[in-house]
Design a protein around this motif. Structure first.
Motif, PDB file in Angstrom:
ATOM      1  N   ARG A 165      16.450  -6.647  -4.210  1.00 51.56           N
ATOM      2  CA  ARG A 165      16.091  -5.755  -5.314  1.00 51.56           C
ATOM      3  C   ARG A 165      15.242  -4.574  -4.815  1.00 51.56           C
ATOM      4  O   ARG A 165      15.380  -3.455  -5.309  1.00 51.56           O
ATOM      5  N   SER A 166      14.394  -4.824  -3.831  1.00 51.15           N
ATOM      6  CA  SER A 166      13.581  -3.737  -3.278  1.00 51.15           C
ATOM      7  C   SER A 166      14.437  -2.728  -2.526  1.00 51.15           C
ATOM      8  O   SER A 166      14.229  -1.517  -2.644  1.00 51.15           O
ATOM      9  N   VAL A 167      15.407  -3.220  -1.755  1.00 52.46           N
ATOM     10  CA  VAL A 167      16.310  -2.307  -1.044  1.00 52.46           C
ATOM     11  C   VAL A 167      17.183  -1.578  -2.066  1.00 52.46           C
ATOM     12  O   VAL A 167      17.419  -0.367  -1.940  1.00 52.46           O
ATOM     13  N   ASP A 168      17.619  -2.280  -3.104  1.00 53.52           N
ATOM     14  CA  ASP A 168      18.420  -1.648  -4.155  1.00 53.52           C
ATOM     15  C   ASP A 168      17.637  -0.528  -4.845  1.00 53.52           C
ATOM     16  O   ASP A 168      18.221   0.480  -5.243  1.00 53.52           O
ATOM     17  N   ALA A 169      16.332  -0.683  -4.967  1.00 52.63           N
ATOM     18  CA  ALA A 169      15.507   0.366  -5.582  1.00 52.63           C
ATOM     19  C   ALA A 169      15.550   1.658  -4.756  1.00 52.63           C
ATOM     20  O   ALA A 169      15.349   2.742  -5.298  1.00 52.63           O
ATOM     21  N   LEU A 170      15.823   1.551  -3.464  1.00 51.67           N
ATOM     22  CA  LEU A 170      15.967   2.746  -2.635  1.00 51.67           C
ATOM     23  C   LEU A 170      17.218   3.536  -3.020  1.00 51.67           C
ATOM     24  O   LEU A 170      17.325   4.718  -2.720  1.00 51.67           O
ATOM     25  N   VAL A 171      18.143   2.859  -3.691  1.00 53.60           N
ATOM     26  CA  VAL A 171      19.366   3.520  -4.153  1.00 53.60           C
ATOM     27  C   VAL A 171      19.206   3.963  -5.598  1.00 53.60           C
ATOM     28  O   VAL A 171      19.321   5.138  -5.915  1.00 53.60           O
ATOM     29  N   GLY A 172      18.931   3.006  -6.472  1.00 58.28           N
ATOM     30  CA  GLY A 172      18.959   3.261  -7.904  1.00 58.28           C
ATOM     31  C   GLY A 172      17.703   3.832  -8.516  1.00 58.28           C
ATOM     32  O   GLY A 172      17.751   4.432  -9.584  1.00 58.28           O
ATOM     33  N   ARG A 173      16.569   3.640  -7.868  1.00 53.55           N
ATOM     34  CA  ARG A 173      15.300   4.114  -8.428  1.00 53.55           C
ATOM     35  C   ARG A 173      14.462   4.814  -7.359  1.00 53.55           C
ATOM     36  O   ARG A 173      13.246   4.666  -7.317  1.00 53.55           O
ATOM     37  N   TRP A 174      15.113   5.572  -6.515  1.00 51.49           N
ATOM     38  CA  TRP A 174      14.405   6.227  -5.412  1.00 51.49           C
ATOM     39  C   TRP A 174      13.635   7.438  -5.904  1.00 51.49           C
ATOM     40  O   TRP A 174      14.158   8.301  -6.592  1.00 51.49           O
ATOM     41  N   ARG A 175      12.353   7.468  -5.581  1.00 47.55           N
ATOM     42  CA  ARG A 175      11.482   8.590  -5.939  1.00 47.55           C
ATOM     43  C   ARG A 175      10.669   9.029  -4.724  1.00 47.55           C
ATOM     44  O   ARG A 175       9.535   9.442  -4.842  1.00 47.55           O
ATOM     45  N   GLY A 176      11.262   8.860  -3.543  1.00 47.23           N
ATOM     46  CA  GLY A 176      10.577   9.253  -2.323  1.00 47.23           C
ATOM     47  C   GLY A 176       9.698   8.165  -1.736  1.00 47.23           C
ATOM     48  O   GLY A 176       8.942   8.421  -0.804  1.00 47.23           O
ATOM     49  N   GLN A 177       9.799   6.949  -2.281  1.00 50.38           N
ATOM     50  CA  GLN A 177       8.965   5.857  -1.769  1.00 50.38           C
ATOM     51  C   GLN A 177       9.327   5.515  -0.328  1.00 50.38           C
ATOM     52  O   GLN A 177      10.394   5.842   0.150  1.00 50.38           O
ATOM     53  N   GLY A 178       8.414   4.852   0.310  1.00 49.62           N
ATOM     54  CA  GLY A 178       8.623   4.441   1.688  1.00 49.62           C
ATOM     55  C   GLY A 178       9.636   3.319   1.788  1.00 49.62           C
ATOM     56  O   GLY A 178      10.228   2.894   0.799  1.00 49.62           O
ATOM     57  N   GLY A 179       9.799   2.835   2.994  1.00 45.12           N
ATOM     58  CA  GLY A 179      10.784   1.803   3.263  1.00 45.12           C
ATOM     59  C   GLY A 179      10.388   0.434   2.765  1.00 45.12           C
ATOM     60  O   GLY A 179       9.295   0.221   2.256  1.00 45.12           O
ATOM     61  N   VAL A 180      11.319  -0.496   2.941  1.00 44.60           N
ATOM     62  CA  VAL A 180      11.145  -1.888   2.541  1.00 44.60           C
ATOM     63  C   VAL A 180      11.123  -2.719   3.810  1.00 44.60           C
ATOM     64  O   VAL A 180      12.034  -2.631   4.637  1.00 44.60           O
ATOM     65  N   PHE A 181      10.081  -3.515   3.970  1.00 45.39           N
ATOM     66  CA  PHE A 181       9.973  -4.362   5.149  1.00 45.39           C
ATOM     67  C   PHE A 181      10.675  -5.687   4.900  1.00 45.39           C
ATOM     68  O   PHE A 181      10.455  -6.335   3.890  1.00 45.39           O
ATOM     69  N   LEU A 182      11.523  -6.059   5.844  1.00 42.05           N
ATOM     70  CA  LEU A 182      12.379  -7.232   5.732  1.00 42.05           C
ATOM     71  C   LEU A 182      12.057  -8.227   6.838  1.00 42.05           C
ATOM     72  O   LEU A 182      11.364  -7.892   7.805  1.00 42.05           O
ATOM     73  N   PRO A 183      12.556  -9.459   6.716  1.00 42.15           N
ATOM     74  CA  PRO A 183      12.312 -10.453   7.761  1.00 42.15           C
ATOM     75  C   PRO A 183      12.732  -9.949   9.139  1.00 42.15           C
ATOM     76  O   PRO A 183      13.690  -9.175   9.269  1.00 42.15           O
ATOM     77  N   GLY A 184      11.999 -10.382  10.141  1.00 44.78           N
ATOM     78  CA  GLY A 184      12.312 -10.008  11.514  1.00 44.78           C
ATOM     79  C   GLY A 184      11.747  -8.663  11.922  1.00 44.78           C
ATOM     80  O   GLY A 184      12.141  -8.111  12.945  1.00 44.78           O
ATOM     81  N   GLY A 185      10.836  -8.107  11.108  1.00 41.12           N
ATOM     82  CA  GLY A 185      10.228  -6.829  11.458  1.00 41.12           C
ATOM     83  C   GLY A 185      11.151  -5.640  11.278  1.00 41.12           C
ATOM     84  O   GLY A 185      10.981  -4.617  11.925  1.00 41.12           O
ATOM     85  N   VAL A 186      12.134  -5.765  10.395  1.00 40.71           N
ATOM     86  CA  VAL A 186      13.087  -4.681  10.152  1.00 40.71           C
ATOM     87  C   VAL A 186      12.669  -3.929   8.893  1.00 40.71           C
ATOM     88  O   VAL A 186      12.257  -4.526   7.906  1.00 40.71           O
ATOM     89  N   GLU A 187      12.813  -2.616   8.942  1.00 39.34           N
ATOM     90  CA  GLU A 187      12.525  -1.783   7.781  1.00 39.34           C
ATOM     91  C   GLU A 187      13.815  -1.121   7.309  1.00 39.34           C
ATOM     92  O   GLU A 187      14.524  -0.497   8.096  1.00 39.34           O
ATOM     93  N   ALA A 188      14.117  -1.276   6.021  1.00 43.15           N
ATOM     94  CA  ALA A 188      15.213  -0.531   5.402  1.00 43.15           C
ATOM     95  C   ALA A 188      14.582   0.685   4.745  1.00 43.15           C
ATOM     96  O   ALA A 188      13.566   0.571   4.065  1.00 43.15           O
ATOM     97  N   TYR A 189      15.157   1.843   4.980  1.00 48.32           N
ATOM     98  CA  TYR A 189      14.577   3.058   4.414  1.00 48.32           C
ATOM     99  C   TYR A 189      15.684   4.024   4.015  1.00 48.32           C
ATOM    100  O   TYR A 189      16.831   3.895   4.446  1.00 48.32           O
TER     101      TYR A 189
END
Length: 87
Positions: A45-69
């Protein structure tokens, strides 16, 4: 899902008009294909917010030290190196 792929990234313009459950399925497959496991509904849902509700927010930190942005019209992943003590 295949139309959204741009190399290792995803095209936001292809994902955005899709219904949220469809987007989350595509995002889940993208993240699993990238080797990111232990995903929760909250992660998706947090990664989906980067698509559907993006307002310039930073990335989403995921397991394994990966950031989706989001960078303009694409979603991308940043595989950060984990650091351990030492020096």
């Amino acid at each position: 899902a295949a139309r959204a792929r741009d190399g290792a990234d995803l095209l936001v313009g292809v994902l955005e008009p899709a219904q949220a459950p469809v987007r989350r399925r595509v995002l889940r497959r993208w993240l699993l294909d990238a080797g990111i496991g232990d995903l929760t509904d909250g992660h998706l849902r947090s990664v989906d917010a980067l698509v559907g509700r993006w307002r310039g927010q930073g990335g989403v930190f995921l397991p394994g030290g990966v950031e989706a942005y989001r960078s303009r019209d694409k979603l991308a992943l940043n595989f950060r190196q984990s650091t351990t003590g030492g020096g």
